[in-house]
Design a protein around this motif. Structure first.
Motif, PDB file in Angstrom:
ATOM      1  N   ASN A 253       0.842  -1.197   0.000  1.00 28.13           N
ATOM      2  CA  ASN A 253       0.000   0.000   0.000  1.00 28.13           C
ATOM      3  C   ASN A 253       0.880   1.252   0.000  1.00 28.13           C
ATOM      4  OD1 ASN A 253      -1.414   2.229   1.695  1.00 28.13           O
ATOM      5  ND2 ASN A 253      -3.091   0.899   1.057  1.00 28.13           N
ATOM      6  N   ASP A 254       0.659   2.145  -0.946  1.00 25.24           N
ATOM      7  CA  ASP A 254       1.555   3.289  -1.148  1.00 25.24           C
ATOM      8  C   ASP A 254       1.687   4.174   0.089  1.00 25.24           C
ATOM      9  OD1 ASP A 254       2.373   2.726  -3.733  1.00 25.24           O
ATOM     10  OD2 ASP A 254       0.669   3.762  -4.642  1.00 25.24           O
ATOM     11  N   ALA A 255       0.566   4.530   0.689  1.00 21.00           N
ATOM     12  CA  ALA A 255       0.608   5.428   1.847  1.00 21.00           C
ATOM     13  C   ALA A 255       1.366   4.796   3.007  1.00 21.00           C
ATOM     14  CB  ALA A 255      -0.809   5.807   2.264  1.00 21.00           C
ATOM     15  N   MET A 256       1.096   3.531   3.268  1.00 23.49           N
ATOM     16  CA  MET A 256       1.780   2.834   4.364  1.00 23.49           C
ATOM     17  C   MET A 256       3.265   2.662   4.066  1.00 23.49           C
ATOM     18  SD  MET A 256      -1.044  -0.089   5.274  1.00 23.49           S
ATOM     19  CE  MET A 256      -2.789   0.302   5.059  1.00 23.49           C
ATOM     20  N   LYS A 257       3.574   2.331   2.813  1.00 26.10           N
ATOM     21  CA  LYS A 257       4.975   2.121   2.426  1.00 26.10           C
ATOM     22  C   LYS A 257       5.796   3.398   2.619  1.00 26.10           C
ATOM     23  CE  LYS A 257       5.909   1.598  -1.960  1.00 26.10           C
ATOM     24  NZ  LYS A 257       6.039   0.957  -3.294  1.00 26.10           N
ATOM     25  N   THR A 258       5.251   4.532   2.204  1.00 24.80           N
ATOM     26  CA  THR A 258       5.954   5.804   2.358  1.00 24.80           C
ATOM     27  C   THR A 258       6.247   6.093   3.824  1.00 24.80           C
ATOM     28  OG1 THR A 258       4.949   6.703   0.352  1.00 24.80           O
ATOM     29  CG2 THR A 258       5.801   8.290   1.948  1.00 24.80           C
ATOM     30  N   LEU A 259       5.249   5.874   4.674  1.00 25.72           N
ATOM     31  CA  LEU A 259       5.431   6.121   6.102  1.00 25.72           C
ATOM     32  C   LEU A 259       6.444   5.156   6.726  1.00 25.72           C
ATOM     33  CD1 LEU A 259       1.703   6.720   7.094  1.00 25.72           C
ATOM     34  CD2 LEU A 259       3.538   8.428   7.134  1.00 25.72           C
ATOM     35  N   LEU A 260       6.434   3.913   6.300  1.00 24.85           N
ATOM     36  CA  LEU A 260       7.374   2.926   6.832  1.00 24.85           C
ATOM     37  C   LEU A 260       8.811   3.257   6.433  1.00 24.85           C
ATOM     38  CD1 LEU A 260       5.337  -0.330   6.192  1.00 24.85           C
ATOM     39  CD2 LEU A 260       5.997   0.570   8.430  1.00 24.85           C
ATOM     40  N   ILE A 261       9.018   3.621   5.169  1.00 26.85           N
ATOM     41  CA  ILE A 261      10.367   3.970   4.705  1.00 26.85           C
ATOM     42  C   ILE A 261      10.887   5.186   5.466  1.00 26.85           C
ATOM     43  CG2 ILE A 261      11.682   4.838   2.739  1.00 26.85           C
ATOM     44  CD1 ILE A 261       9.856   3.090   0.955  1.00 26.85           C
TER      45      ILE A 261
ATOM     46  N   ILE B 131      -5.135  -6.137  10.990  1.00 26.51           N
ATOM     47  CA  ILE B 131      -4.983  -4.989  11.885  1.00 26.51           C
ATOM     48  C   ILE B 131      -3.607  -4.341  11.690  1.00 26.51           C
ATOM     49  CG2 ILE B 131      -4.103  -6.286  13.884  1.00 26.51           C
ATOM     50  CD1 ILE B 131      -6.490  -3.238  13.931  1.00 26.51           C
ATOM     51  N   GLY B 132      -2.615  -5.123  11.227  1.00 27.70           N
ATOM     52  CA  GLY B 132      -1.282  -4.591  10.981  1.00 27.70           C
ATOM     53  C   GLY B 132      -1.158  -3.801   9.691  1.00 27.70           C
ATOM     54  N   GLY B 133      -2.210  -3.780   8.873  1.00 30.12           N
ATOM     55  CA  GLY B 133      -2.264  -2.916   7.699  1.00 30.12           C
ATOM     56  C   GLY B 133      -1.461  -3.383   6.508  1.00 30.12           C
ATOM     57  N   TYR B 134      -0.172  -3.606   6.702  1.00 31.36           N
ATOM     58  CA  TYR B 134       0.767  -3.846   5.609  1.00 31.36           C
ATOM     59  C   TYR B 134       1.167  -5.320   5.500  1.00 31.36           C
ATOM     60  CZ  TYR B 134       4.498  -2.130   2.432  1.00 31.36           C
ATOM     61  OH  TYR B 134       5.291  -1.851   1.349  1.00 31.36           O
ATOM     62  N   GLY B 135       0.557  -6.153   6.335  1.00 31.28           N
ATOM     63  CA  GLY B 135       0.978  -7.547   6.413  1.00 31.28           C
ATOM     64  C   GLY B 135       2.023  -7.778   7.482  1.00 31.28           C
ATOM     65  N   LEU B 136       2.239  -6.772   8.331  1.00 31.72           N
ATOM     66  CA  LEU B 136       3.220  -6.891   9.411  1.00 31.72           C
ATOM     67  C   LEU B 136       2.566  -7.535  10.634  1.00 31.72           C
ATOM     68  CD1 LEU B 136       4.821  -3.365   9.001  1.00 31.72           C
ATOM     69  CD2 LEU B 136       5.877  -5.558   8.404  1.00 31.72           C
ATOM     70  N   PRO B 137       3.291  -8.398  11.345  1.00 28.61           N
ATOM     71  CA  PRO B 137       2.701  -9.120  12.493  1.00 28.61           C
ATOM     72  C   PRO B 137       2.232  -8.178  13.594  1.00 28.61           C
ATOM     73  CG  PRO B 137       4.772 -10.136  11.815  1.00 28.61           C
ATOM     74  CD  PRO B 137       4.673  -8.828  11.074  1.00 28.61           C
ATOM     75  N   MET B 138       0.976  -8.346  13.973  1.00 30.35           N
ATOM     76  CA  MET B 138       0.383  -7.520  15.033  1.00 30.35           C
ATOM     77  C   MET B 138      -0.916  -8.165  15.478  1.00 30.35           C
ATOM     78  SD  MET B 138      -0.627  -3.487  14.849  1.00 30.35           S
ATOM     79  CE  MET B 138      -1.601  -2.665  16.112  1.00 30.35           C
ATOM     80  N   ALA B 139      -1.227  -8.079  16.749  1.00 35.52           N
ATOM     81  CA  ALA B 139      -2.494  -8.584  17.263  1.00 35.52           C
ATOM     82  C   ALA B 139      -2.951  -7.714  18.423  1.00 35.52           C
ATOM     83  CB  ALA B 139      -2.355 -10.039  17.714  1.00 35.52           C
TER      84      ALA B 139
ATOM     85  N   ALA C 117       4.626  -2.221  12.592  1.00 38.85           N
ATOM     86  CA  ALA C 117       3.200  -2.559  12.456  1.00 38.85           C
ATOM     87  C   ALA C 117       2.325  -1.444  13.001  1.00 38.85           C
ATOM     88  CB  ALA C 117       2.902  -3.871  13.177  1.00 38.85           C
ATOM     89  N   PHE C 118       2.740  -0.806  14.088  1.00 43.39           N
ATOM     90  CA  PHE C 118       1.947   0.301  14.641  1.00 43.39           C
ATOM     91  C   PHE C 118       1.826   1.434  13.622  1.00 43.39           C
ATOM     92  CE2 PHE C 118       3.748  -0.846  19.092  1.00 43.39           C
ATOM     93  CZ  PHE C 118       2.872  -1.926  19.179  1.00 43.39           C
ATOM     94  N   VAL C 119       2.930   1.724  12.919  1.00 46.12           N
ATOM     95  CA  VAL C 119       2.926   2.799  11.922  1.00 46.12           C
ATOM     96  C   VAL C 119       1.943   2.476  10.795  1.00 46.12           C
ATOM     97  CG1 VAL C 119       4.316   3.959  10.152  1.00 46.12           C
ATOM     98  CG2 VAL C 119       5.270   3.575  12.434  1.00 46.12           C
ATOM     99  N   ALA C 120       2.047   1.265  10.257  1.00 48.41           N
ATOM    100  CA  ALA C 120       1.151   0.872   9.158  1.00 48.41           C
ATOM    101  C   ALA C 120      -0.294   0.769   9.625  1.00 48.41           C
ATOM    102  CB  ALA C 120       1.617  -0.456   8.561  1.00 48.41           C
ATOM    103  N   ALA C 121      -0.483   0.236  10.821  1.00 48.38           N
ATOM    104  CA  ALA C 121      -1.838   0.064  11.353  1.00 48.38           C
ATOM    105  C   ALA C 121      -2.524   1.408  11.563  1.00 48.38           C
ATOM    106  CB  ALA C 121      -1.787  -0.704  12.664  1.00 48.38           C
ATOM    107  N   THR C 122      -1.763   2.390  12.004  1.00 47.63           N
ATOM    108  CA  THR C 122      -2.329   3.728  12.210  1.00 47.63           C
ATOM    109  C   THR C 122      -2.814   4.314  10.895  1.00 47.63           C
ATOM    110  OG1 THR C 122      -0.859   4.110  14.107  1.00 47.63           O
ATOM    111  CG2 THR C 122      -1.853   6.050  13.081  1.00 47.63           C
ATOM    112  N   GLU C 123      -2.014   4.151   9.847  1.00 46.63           N
ATOM    113  CA  GLU C 123      -2.418   4.649   8.535  1.00 46.63           C
ATOM    114  C   GLU C 123      -3.626   3.889   8.006  1.00 46.63           C
ATOM    115  OE1 GLU C 123      -2.841   6.658   5.050  1.00 46.63           O
ATOM    116  OE2 GLU C 123      -1.705   7.231   6.840  1.00 46.63           O
TER     117      GLU C 123
END
Length: 427
Positions: A65-73, A276-284, A310-316
């Protein structure tokens, strides 16, 4: 999408030679994937695949996901905190605040949030422990065809015979009751209530009742709103905590953020993971009513419960739920899927099938053994990822990313119909 020459050529023989026999999805999808975007994947031969699998429901918002990827980078480049256990971090606090503001408050849900560890089974295990701790009882009630995870506590409340055998020990302190519409002869609610009322039934009063509103691995069995309300009523009557496992059906998969919203119930405990992790990152997450927050510090913990990426992607990802626009889009696509399934079942009576599920979590249950698996295999060969579910793998299952467009759905539908005709040997 063009695959660059920089990508190393990895062959399937590498996995066959070095990896354990326990692997499963690499057998269902026997190719080496290298890139993914939105609702598509590509393998090292540059073959394109439409994704009706979505990481078993982990990629509701699509691949990369573009928005999540930008924030993660940006987060990584700033040397921000990655691993933190349960220490306070900006990423953790930002997620908590946004989850409360966008998800909980508008739904009048006064839940505490717990990070139990990064997987769905972590969330389930913590829910079982909390129910037992609060009530002082040991038994957990679950349902036929349920699936709740692969650790010992979660397996004890899972219905699938082959998965239960993998435990290697007796699975105790649980009872299984018929799920909604398990068969035409059983009034599940009356049966459950009569067993709990009868001191001679042999059933100890449970600490909790755990339920999936739509059973994913169990065959895409969707509980009715009336049945779910009945389960909530029984739980309240007997002082049992109601736990909803929303790991696969939640995060918008059935149309609303929580799958139980349309039934108008309010579980005591909710388990979330996968998307819930948004980007496929492990989170529960394990959510529970504030009066249930009786944990001692560190009483349930885990090394990777502080996955800040995961918190960053999940927030987005929560931005999709700031208005009802996204939910309406999911509903429109779900209607297209429902219509396609109804047409398919009617058009091909040879399939001997019935529709299952709701939202973008639907399937086709086939009477003839092995047909669903053959259809999935034929679809893979034509460029579509799809899996089976059910105790006999009798259901071929539709689980596309929620962001898929209508053109992607229609292309996938055509592949499935072509695959079905090949398997049934229809010209």
């Amino acid at each position: 999408m063009t695959i660059t020459s920089e990508v190393p050529k990895v062959k399937m023989e590498t996995f066959n030679q070095y990896e354990s026999e326990v692997r499963s999805y690499s057998r269902s999808f026997p190719t080496v994937f290298t890139k993914a975007k939105g609702y598509k994947l590509w393998d090292t031969d540059e073959k394109e695949y439409i994704d009706f699998f979505a990481g078993a429901g982990t990629l509701n918002y699509g691949h990369n996901n573009d928005a999540m990827k930008t924030l993660l980078i940006d987060y990584i480049e700033k040397d921000s905190i990655t691993h933190s256990l349960d220490m306070a971090t900006v990423a953790r606090g930002t997620f908590l605040q946004k989850f409360n503001d966008i998800i909980l408050q508008p739904r009048n849900l006064d839940y505490k949030v717990m990070f139990p560890g990064p997987t769905g089974t972590n969330a389930v295990e913590s829910a079982l422990k909390l129910a037992r701790k609060k009530t002082g009882r040991t038994t957990i009630m679950s349902f036929t065809n349920a699936f709740h995870g692969m650790t010992i506590g979660s397996l004890s409340i899972t219905g699938n015979e082959s998965k239960r055998k993998g435990a290697g020990i007796p699975l105790a302190h649980s009872i299984s009751m018929p799920f909604d519409q398990y068969n035409a002869k059983t009034d599940s609610l009356s049966l459950i209530e009569s067993y709990l009322e009868n001191g001679g039934s042999g059933i100890d009063l449970p600490a909790g009742i755990i339920v999936e509103t739509v059973q994913g691995e169990g065959g895409i069995n969707a509980a009715s709103d009336e049945w779910l309300k009945g389960i909530e009523k029984i739980a309240k009557k007997f002082g049992i905590l109601l736990i909803v496992d929303d790991i696969q059906a939640g995060c918008g998969r059935t149309g609303t953020f929580f799958s139980f919203e349309r039934a108008g119930i309010e579980p005591d405990i909710v388990c979330l993971s996968k998307s819930i992790g948004g980007y496929g990152l492990p989170m529960a997450l394990t959510l529970f009513k504030k009066e249930l927050d009786i944990w001692e510090p560190g009483e349930h913990n885990g090394t990777f419960r502080g996955n800040n990426l995961a918190f960053v992607a999940a927030t987005e990802a929560l931005s999709y739920w700031e208005t009802d626009t996204f939910a309406k889009e999911v509903e429109e696509k779900a209607d297209l899927l429902s219509e396609f399934i109804r047409t398919l079942v009617k058009k091909y009576p040879e399939l001997k099938a019935e529709p299952r599920g709701r939202g973008l979590m639907q399937g086709v249950a086939c009477q003839e053994e092995g047909i669903a698996e053959k259809i999935c295999h034929a679809a893979f060969e034509r460029g579509l990822l799809m899996e089976t579910s059910g105790p006999k793998d009798e259901v071929f299952k539709f689980l596309p990313p929620l962001i898929i467009d209508k053109a992607g759905l229609q292309k996938g539908f055509q592949i499935i119909e072509d695959s079905l005709k090949t398997v049934l040997k229809i010209n």
